[in-house]
Design an enzyme around this catalytic site. Structure first.
Site, PDB file in Angstrom:
ATOM      1  N   THR A   1      46.731 -37.077 -12.728  1.00  0.00           N
ATOM      2  CA  THR A   1      46.565 -35.690 -13.526  1.00  0.00           C
ATOM      3  C   THR A   1      46.039 -36.348 -15.022  1.00  0.00           C
ATOM      4  OG1 THR A   1      47.838 -34.337 -12.469  1.00  0.00           O
ATOM      5  CG2 THR A   1      47.740 -33.949 -14.733  1.00  0.00           C
TER       6      THR A   1
ATOM      7  N   HIS B   1      50.714 -28.944  -5.447  1.00  0.00           N
ATOM      8  CA  HIS B   1      51.692 -30.201  -5.689  1.00  0.00           C
ATOM      9  C   HIS B   1      52.814 -30.050  -4.730  1.00  0.00           C
ATOM     10  CE1 HIS B   1      53.857 -33.586  -7.240  1.00  0.00           C
ATOM     11  NE2 HIS B   1      52.827 -33.850  -7.996  1.00  0.00           N
TER      12      HIS B   1
END
Length: 665
Positions: free
Chosen positions: A332, A464
């Site tokens: 990320t 996630h």
């Protein structure tokens, strides 16, 4: 036996057994990973034999670090006190603690491998810093009581087996002298010293197959190697050019595109990008949704048959849809770095997590110059991965859960908490995507009432692990796996768009949706190119018809493309360029890990720079995802070196700082 007794007298019998236990357990883990990736590992006799041999040597080196303290204890402890209560307490405690550490690390390695297909690396080190999120995520993803119980049972079994074999009795009942104990002590010290001074973790990487390289490593050794070395000096480890030549190469490409270099005499890329058609500038609101781990392979638009992205597949036909787009990195923070700074990935840690990463020229600076408010939305706690410090330190207002550390005291920015009453569902990583989108709409309403355009950077969390989300929203139960998380992510986007379209500000708002990285980046190749392929789209663009864009590009190009579509005349320190204006020979994507730096060209040729001053050229086969070696092209080599070298130079030498570019902070 006589030789064995000299090397390991009875006083060292438990230590020898401890070493053997570690090697056996580590070998079992190595074999588990081998069979896990059997279809990907090179299992030819020579390669698999060398993989296991290298692993065995690294196991010996690793366990030596654990053995040295106890060996020194055995060396200096007086013979007359062998088997005393103190001796027994120290020995039992040290042995038990060592076994628990080994077992815990092996279980942890399995969960880490499941997620990243890697031995421990600097990601694992980073996770130590954010224990709340990580522990909560593990607790939500795995049966912790069962795992802990399993570790304790195995520990008890190994202790029982050790006692039954009489190892402890021999350790406590003997007449070994200091002279007899010196040789084994020096042996462990020598092995530990050799590994500490001369052996690097990357020395295990002797194969073309990445999985063989990872399996050859030892997890604990890899962890401490990553702890020590999470940043890499480009000039020390990679092929380079003279600095002036590298900048001349990069700036020559910008000039070909019509950009005006503002400081040609300096090692900078700062330039003006002009609206050559003199069209009026457009200033719509911009909401950028950065979707967690959204690989292109999840979309029906790219051949997926599960029907888990109906919204995104529909939007692909009603937007500017980039179907040949690649993530620049594998995490990320790498995606954030690429998007905000529009820069090729620098080796080591992401700039988002480094020091001196504030007051930089980002896309936010371009929006600021055009009069926009800038907001960063995150459904968790933004101190994670240093996000608050990075975005806040670069002029963004922060909207997050408001727990944990705020920001560096020198940073002055607005922080808005997402309150408990605004949250309908939350897991380890943050609130449900629907909740963060509702907050985005609420803040957008306030900005619209104030009459100022806004740019929102929204980071989602639902896709996630542990893949949990509100029940009853989709037809896949929460927590059942990635497919459900993807489908909920898609569903949340549909709900957001439905609500946004009812707002007055929507008709003057561009929506951009793009992944931060793929769900998995691991592969047996030096770089697994297919696992960088991500979706990206721009919705509700003024005066732009829907189109599927086949040109190859990466995350760094998305916002320069938007600025061009809005007819902006602006100063830029961004490496990205307008995708729609790319000529075939200009199509390219920067893809990299924290060590491997790649450049993919529109003709599917790839070059990869390695941290041993290596460079390798390949032809990427899109069907098989194989990289076929090619003869090195000097022009291509100069291009990749100049881009990565200048990017690293700019950050390391302050060339990304606003002050260096003559801009006010």
């Amino acid at each position: 036996m006589l030789l064995f007794s000299r090397f390991f007298p009875k006083r060292f019998r438990l230590l020898w057994y401890f070493v053997g236990t570690f090697i056996v357990l580590s070998t079992i883990i190595r074999l588990v990973f081998t069979f896990w990736m059997l279809s990907e590992v090179d299992t030819s006799f020579f390669k698999i034999g060398n993989t296991l041999l290298i692993g065995f040597l690294f196991d010996i080196g690793t366990v030596s670090f654990f053995a040295v303290p106890y060996a020194l204890y055995l060396l200096i402890f007086p013979k007359k006190w062998y088997g005393s209560l103190f001796d027994r307490i120290v020995t039992w405690f040290a042995y038990t603690l060592g076994i628990i550490i080994f077992l815990f690390s092996f279980f942890a390695e399995i969960t880490f491998w499941e997620e990243f297909k890697n031995r421990f690396n600097f990601i694992a080190v980073d996770y130590l810093i954010y224990t709340y999120e990580v522990v909560k995520n593990i607790n939500e993803s795995y049966p912790i009581p069962l795992l802990v119980g399993g570790i304790l049972l195995l520990t008890a079994f190994l202790l029982y087996r050790t006692k039954r074999k009489g190892v402890l009795r021999k350790t406590f009942n003997n007449e070994n002298t200091s002279k007899q104990k010196l040789l084994p002590t020096l042996f462990f010290i020598a092995i530990a010293a050799i590994f500490a001074l001369f052996v690097k973790n990357k020395d295990a990487e002797q194969f073309e197959n990445r999985y063989n390289n990872e399996i050859a490593k030892t997890g604990i050794y890899s962890f401490f190697a990553a702890f020590q070395n999470n940043e890499l000096s480009f000039t020390d480890f990679y092929k380079t050019l003279p600095v002036k030549d590298a900048f001349a190469e990069v700036n020559s490409e910008f000039k070909k595109r019509g950009d005006s270099i503002l400081f040609p005499e300096k090692e900078l890329i700062f330039r003006n990008i002009s609206n050559i058609d003199s069209l009026p500038e457009l200033k719509p609101n911009v909401i950028f949704i950065c979707v967690e781990s959204l690989s292109a392979k999840f979309l029906g638009s790219f051949g997926n048959k599960e029907n888990i992205t109906p919204t995104l597949d529909s939007l692909a036909n009603h937007s500017l849809f980039f179907n040949n787009l690649f993530a620049n990195g594998t995490r990320t923070v790498r995606g954030m770095e690429a998007i905000t700074l529009s820069i090729p990935p620098t080796p080591g840690r992401s700039i988002v997590k480094r020091e001196n990463n504030q007051q930089l020229f980002t896309i936010g600076e371009v929006f600021k110059q055009k009069g926009y408010n800038r907001n960063f939305f995150y459904g968790g706690d933004g101190y994670f991965d240093n996000m608050n410090s990075f975005f806040g330190g670069n002029g963004f207002n922060i909207v997050d859960r408001g727990r944990g550390f705020l920001l560096d005291k020198s940073i002055t920015t607005t922080r808005t908490n997402i309150e408990d009453e605004e949250v309908t569902f939350e897991n380890a990583w943050g609130i449900a995507d629907e909740d963060i989108y509702n907050k985005v709409i609420k803040v957008a309403d306030e900005a619209h009432s104030a009459g100022k355009p806004f740019f929102d950077f929204v980071m989602t969390t639902s896709n996630h692990r542990p893949y949990t989300y509100p029940e009853g929203k989709i037809d896949i139960p929460s927590g059942s796996g990635r497919s459900g998380a993807v489908k909920y992510t898609d569903y949340a986007i549909s709900q957001f768009l439905k609500k946004a379209q009812q707002k007055e500000w929507y008709k003057n708002t561009v929506i951009i949706i793009m992944a931060d990285h793929c769900a998995s980046s691991a592969g047996r190749q030096e770089l697994d190119v297919k696992n960088y392929h991500i979706p990206g789209l721009m919705l509700n663009l003024p005066n732009i018809s829907p189109e599927k864009v086949d040109k190859m590009a990466s995350q760094i190009d998305i916002f320069p493309t938007l600025f061009s579509l809005l007819n902006w005349n602006y100063d830029s320190n961004l490496y990205g360029t307008d995708i729609l204006k790319m000529k075939p020979e200009e199509e390219r994507a920067f893809v990299g890990t924290y060590r491997k730096l790649g450049l993919l060209k529109g003709n599917d040729e790839v070059m990869v720079l390695g941290d041993q001053r290596a460079s390798n050229s390949y032809k990427w086969n899109r069907e098989t995802n194989e990289l076929q070696p090619l003869k090195e092209d000097e022009v291509f080599l100069k291009e990749i070196i100049s881009n990565y070298q200048t990017a690293d130079y700019l950050f390391s030498n302050g060339g990304l700082k606003l002050k260096s570019l003559g801009l006010e902070n």
